[in-house]
Design a protein around this motif. Sequence first.
Motif, PDB file in Angstrom:
ATOM      1  N   ASP A  27      -0.358  -1.175  -4.924  1.00 50.79           N
ATOM      2  CA  ASP A  27      -1.914  -0.484  -4.361  1.00 50.79           C
ATOM      3  C   ASP A  27      -1.141   1.160  -4.822  1.00 50.79           C
ATOM      4  O   ASP A  27       0.082   1.665  -3.852  1.00 50.79           O
ATOM      5  N   HIS A  31     -13.163  -6.054  -3.021  1.00 49.97           N
ATOM      6  CA  HIS A  31     -12.137  -5.575  -2.470  1.00 49.97           C
ATOM      7  C   HIS A  31     -13.226  -5.252  -1.396  1.00 49.97           C
ATOM      8  O   HIS A  31     -14.117  -4.548  -1.749  1.00 49.97           O
ATOM      9  N   GLU A  44      -3.273  -6.077   1.402  1.00 48.62           N
ATOM     10  CA  GLU A  44      -2.474  -5.136   0.425  1.00 48.62           C
ATOM     11  C   GLU A  44      -2.143  -4.119   1.767  1.00 48.62           C
ATOM     12  O   GLU A  44      -2.342  -3.003   1.932  1.00 48.62           O
ATOM     13  N   PRO A  45      -1.021  -4.695   2.687  1.00 46.54           N
ATOM     14  CA  PRO A  45      -0.397  -4.470   3.356  1.00 46.54           C
ATOM     15  C   PRO A  45       0.399  -2.579   3.778  1.00 46.54           C
ATOM     16  O   PRO A  45       1.417  -3.193   2.297  1.00 46.54           O
ATOM     17  N   GLY A  46       0.417  -1.677   3.851  1.00 45.82           N
ATOM     18  CA  GLY A  46       1.223  -0.608   4.234  1.00 45.82           C
ATOM     19  C   GLY A  46       2.679  -0.344   5.469  1.00 45.82           C
ATOM     20  O   GLY A  46       3.193  -1.400   5.629  1.00 45.82           O
ATOM     21  N   ARG A  47       1.472  -0.362   6.236  1.00 46.12           N
ATOM     22  CA  ARG A  47       2.255  -0.218   7.874  1.00 46.12           C
ATOM     23  C   ARG A  47       3.302  -0.954   8.402  1.00 46.12           C
ATOM     24  O   ARG A  47       4.279  -0.685   8.944  1.00 46.12           O
ATOM     25  N   HIS A  81     -11.279  -3.100   2.889  1.00 46.32           N
ATOM     26  CA  HIS A  81     -10.719  -2.380   3.182  1.00 46.32           C
ATOM     27  C   HIS A  81     -10.855  -2.813   4.926  1.00 46.32           C
ATOM     28  O   HIS A  81     -12.371  -1.856   4.751  1.00 46.32           O
ATOM     29  N   ALA A  94       0.815  -1.110   0.163  1.00 43.10           N
ATOM     30  CA  ALA A  94      -0.311  -0.245   0.326  1.00 43.10           C
ATOM     31  C   ALA A  94       1.129   1.287   0.168  1.00 43.10           C
ATOM     32  O   ALA A  94       1.323   1.831   0.867  1.00 43.10           O
ATOM     33  N   TYR A 113       3.317   6.121   7.101  1.00 44.23           N
ATOM     34  CA  TYR A 113       2.165   7.206   7.144  1.00 44.23           C
ATOM     35  C   TYR A 113       3.406   8.716   8.242  1.00 44.23           C
ATOM     36  O   TYR A 113       2.398   9.737   8.971  1.00 44.23           O
ATOM     37  N   ARG A 119     -15.023  -2.063  -4.641  1.00 45.08           N
ATOM     38  CA  ARG A 119     -15.167  -2.566  -3.157  1.00 45.08           C
ATOM     39  C   ARG A 119     -16.117  -2.319  -2.660  1.00 45.08           C
ATOM     40  O   ARG A 119     -17.307  -1.961  -2.652  1.00 45.08           O
ATOM     41  N   LYS A 131       0.365   4.238  -0.711  1.00 47.52           N
ATOM     42  CA  LYS A 131       0.050   4.998   0.550  1.00 47.52           C
ATOM     43  C   LYS A 131       1.126   5.344   1.601  1.00 47.52           C
ATOM     44  O   LYS A 131       1.404   6.187   2.472  1.00 47.52           O
ATOM     45  N   GLY A 141      -5.222  -3.787   3.986  1.00 44.20           N
ATOM     46  CA  GLY A 141      -4.591  -4.172   4.499  1.00 44.20           C
ATOM     47  C   GLY A 141      -5.546  -4.108   6.087  1.00 44.20           C
ATOM     48  O   GLY A 141      -5.915  -4.070   6.536  1.00 44.20           O
ATOM     49  N   GLY A 142      -3.839  -3.372   6.872  1.00 43.64           N
ATOM     50  CA  GLY A 142      -4.084  -3.006   8.352  1.00 43.64           C
ATOM     51  C   GLY A 142      -3.590  -4.295   8.964  1.00 43.64           C
ATOM     52  O   GLY A 142      -4.091  -4.150  10.750  1.00 43.64           O
ATOM     53  N   PHE A 143      -2.721  -4.217   9.194  1.00 45.83           N
ATOM     54  CA  PHE A 143      -2.124  -6.128  10.083  1.00 45.83           C
ATOM     55  C   PHE A 143      -1.503  -4.700  11.207  1.00 45.83           C
ATOM     56  O   PHE A 143      -0.656  -3.958  10.778  1.00 45.83           O
TER      57      PHE A 143
HETATM   58  N1  PLP Z   1      -5.887  -0.507   1.658  1.00 47.83           N
HETATM   59  C1  PLP Z   1      -6.465  -0.300   2.208  1.00 47.83           C
HETATM   60  C2  PLP Z   1      -7.457   0.747   0.739  1.00 47.83           C
HETATM   61  C3  PLP Z   1      -6.662   0.936   2.402  1.00 47.83           C
HETATM   62  O1  PLP Z   1      -7.257   2.112   2.614  1.00 47.83           O
HETATM   63  C4  PLP Z   1      -5.051   1.675   3.565  1.00 47.83           C
HETATM   64  C5  PLP Z   1      -4.952   2.103   4.739  1.00 47.83           C
HETATM   65  O2  PLP Z   1      -5.544   3.038   4.740  1.00 47.83           O
HETATM   66  C6  PLP Z   1      -3.874   0.318   3.103  1.00 47.83           C
HETATM   67  C7  PLP Z   1      -4.450  -0.832   2.397  1.00 47.83           C
HETATM   68  C8  PLP Z   1      -2.784   0.148   3.708  1.00 47.83           C
HETATM   69  O3  PLP Z   1      -3.503   0.286   5.297  1.00 47.83           O
HETATM   70  P1  PLP Z   1      -2.069  -0.457   6.147  1.00 47.83           P
HETATM   71  O4  PLP Z   1      -1.086   0.204   5.672  1.00 47.83           O
HETATM   72  O5  PLP Z   1      -2.638  -0.415   7.961  1.00 47.83           O
HETATM   73  O6  PLP Z   1      -1.688  -1.587   6.086  1.00 47.83           O
END
Ligand code: PLP
Length: 413
Positions: free
Chosen positions: A73, A193, A273-276, A195, A52, A372, A143, A54, A230-232
């Motif tokens: 993503d 999808h 889709e992990p980011g954090r 989240h 992710a 972030y 979504r 972002k 994501g969100g782990f």
């Molecule tokens: N995917 C979607 C659609 C999201 O909105 C987010 C975070 O807001 C993520 C993935 C990534 O989440 P995280 O960074 O907590 O894993």
Amino acid sequence: MELEISNVKVSELKEKYGTPLYVYDEVKLINQMSLYKDNFKSDKFQTEVLFASKSFCIKEMLRLVNNNGLSLDVVSMGEFLTALSVDFPLDKIYFHGNNKSFEELSLAVNKGINNIVIDNFMELEALENICIKANKSQKILIRINCGVDAHTHKFIITSHIDSKFGLIYNSEEYKKCLNLIKNSKFIILEGFHSHIGSQIFDYEAFFAAFDKFIPLLKDFNYPLVLNIGGGFGVHYTDEDHPQAVDYTTKSLVNYIEKKLEIEKLSLKKVCIEPGRSIVGEAGYTLYTIGYTKKTPNRLYYFIDGGMTDNIRPALYQAKYDCDIANKMDLAKTNIVSIAGKCCESGDVIIENTLLPEAVSGDLLVTYTTGAYGYSMSSNYNKALTPGVVFVNNGISRLVSKRQTYEELLEREI
Ligand code: PLP
């Protein structure tokens, strides 16, 4: 004693690059990506791990993501252009967002992006028109707001119906989308999808979200792609107890495989889709302490950054740990609040933490700032965006320069 990050002394980093500075341990980044890639696997369906972007979107990170075999993503023109600038393979990019512009959708279609994640009916109509004009087909996911809302230790299965993201299964808007797709020559519905939140420790929340898809999967007579988001969770402070990535991903795959068997269903592919949890714990922020100040009830250490490089404490009351990086072995005798230099009383990045006595010029390090932080940084009070450095086994390299005052002012007329 001084802190070293991947065998590089923090004093060396300060001298070479200045502060505030975002520092990433590249070894940790690569390890996290390998853990996801190696463990999120199934014999029953294909799997794909998307980073992710972002959470931390700079060119060098996206190169690393690509080199380590993950997909991507993106959620805006800026993130998409960053991916294009490093030749990120288009067949591995998914475009998210609830209000993608005509320009964003057109560029994505015309470049040949793998998949666009559709949020609402109007967006789908806009995409269909773009595809007709370009005479190009486009794969999509829709979504879904699956009604599971998860944050840290709690998740609720509610009628969380008013989220700005996604469609509710079988709602009028959902049905309109399926109808449009049925009659479209260009739109290919690959799957769905969801989240469900951020900083999730209770992985049963993902199981609950998956269960919500069962009725929907039964409506289709071909194997779909399901992206469960994501969100782990990660470790910011000792209050946080994330599960190991290999355990989580394996549990998730096991659960889905079993559930599919029970329900006699099959899936083409499952994506996460992990980011954090890829970049969070690999990131450190290095500051120089300026002044210290005692008020009747508090002792402040002031740093040369603050809410401009880490908005999360002000935005979400997020908690962080820190140390005086050049005094790692000294006794922690003082209860301190770490405040930034912004003209805003909420600019306190850590409250009431234990630290040694500090003097002007000491280095403060905050941990787990890889997600972030940089990506949510701002120029409030005309603060400059800090530089970003990657360190790897004794070697540091600048991957994003500190903004300059000339750059800060150049767009203004
Ligand atoms: N995917 C979607 C659609 C999201 O909105 C987010 C975070 O807001 C993520 C993935 C990534 O989440 P995280 O960074 O907590 O894993």
